[in-house]
Design a protein around this motif. Sequence first.
Motif, PDB file in Angstrom:
ATOM      1  N   LYS A  51      43.121  40.474  35.328  1.00 37.27           N
ATOM      2  CA  LYS A  51      43.566  39.482  36.307  1.00 37.27           C
ATOM      3  C   LYS A  51      45.097  39.470  36.380  1.00 37.27           C
ATOM      4  O   LYS A  51      45.777  39.330  35.362  1.00 37.27           O
ATOM      5  CB  LYS A  51      43.053  38.088  35.937  1.00 37.27           C
ATOM      6  CG  LYS A  51      41.534  37.938  36.069  1.00 37.27           C
ATOM      7  CD  LYS A  51      41.086  36.523  35.803  1.00 37.27           C
ATOM      8  CE  LYS A  51      39.571  36.373  35.945  1.00 37.27           C
ATOM      9  NZ  LYS A  51      39.133  36.561  37.342  1.00 37.27           N
ATOM     10  N   SER A  53      48.198  37.495  37.923  1.00 34.49           N
ATOM     11  CA  SER A  53      48.499  36.176  38.484  1.00 34.49           C
ATOM     12  C   SER A  53      49.429  36.305  39.693  1.00 34.49           C
ATOM     13  O   SER A  53      50.359  37.116  39.705  1.00 34.49           O
ATOM     14  CB  SER A  53      49.160  35.293  37.422  1.00 34.49           C
ATOM     15  OG  SER A  53      49.572  34.067  37.981  1.00 34.49           O
ATOM     16  N   GLU A 190      40.689  34.846  45.115  1.00 33.47           N
ATOM     17  CA  GLU A 190      40.878  36.057  44.331  1.00 33.47           C
ATOM     18  C   GLU A 190      40.756  37.291  45.230  1.00 33.47           C
ATOM     19  O   GLU A 190      39.883  37.369  46.092  1.00 33.47           O
ATOM     20  CB  GLU A 190      39.845  36.143  43.200  1.00 33.47           C
ATOM     21  CG  GLU A 190      40.125  35.207  42.043  1.00 33.47           C
ATOM     22  CD  GLU A 190      39.273  35.515  40.828  1.00 33.47           C
ATOM     23  OE1 GLU A 190      39.564  34.963  39.763  1.00 33.47           O
ATOM     24  OE2 GLU A 190      38.313  36.310  40.954  1.00 33.47           O
TER      25      GLU A 190
END
Length: 204
Positions: A51, A53, A190
């Motif tokens: 992931k 950010s 996302e």
Amino acid sequence: MKVLTFSLTGVLLLCPPAFANSNTELLVQGVITPSACAPVVSGGGIVDFGKVSVKDLNTHTYTDLPRETMLLSVRCDGPTFFTLNTIDNRPGTAASHFSWHGLGTTANDEKVGDAGLGLYNPVADNVSVRTITSRDGGTTWMPSVMLSHTLLTAVANNDDVTPIAIQELDAEIRLITHIAPANDLTLTDEVPIDGHATVQVNYL
């Protein structure tokens, strides 16, 4: 990469019973190579950045993700003249370099980024060699580390730019990955980093 390929083509015509003598053609084609080569990339060829950010992305410039290295090996049945290239399986989504590989798009069809590949420290049949590339289908060659869908890559002796026949090749694939400026992306949900490329062996 298929060493022996068959192309089956034909046309089926729907005709009334009175025309029962209608026919169609079947074409069988292929190429049998004198020796086959198989490419393998370490780790199954998967690079997972996890992931990322939004706060770590540059607002107005491209963001570089950590550089990754994979190992490429090519094994042939015998000494073989071959080239390497890639197929970009996310065509048209490269955000900054036409010769790089796209990372897909957002739900709003914005280009997420792109990734460039290079071959480094090549060793062929236990001897250090250099990588060379051609943009005209193999007519002319120049020293380069690029591995791309826009050119062919081969190996040559360190003091030459002529492809050589080899049986075993080992090299590092170094990956440079850019994410597009945050201001160019809709990041309310996302967004997957969805790059996918195929390394292909071609016989000279």
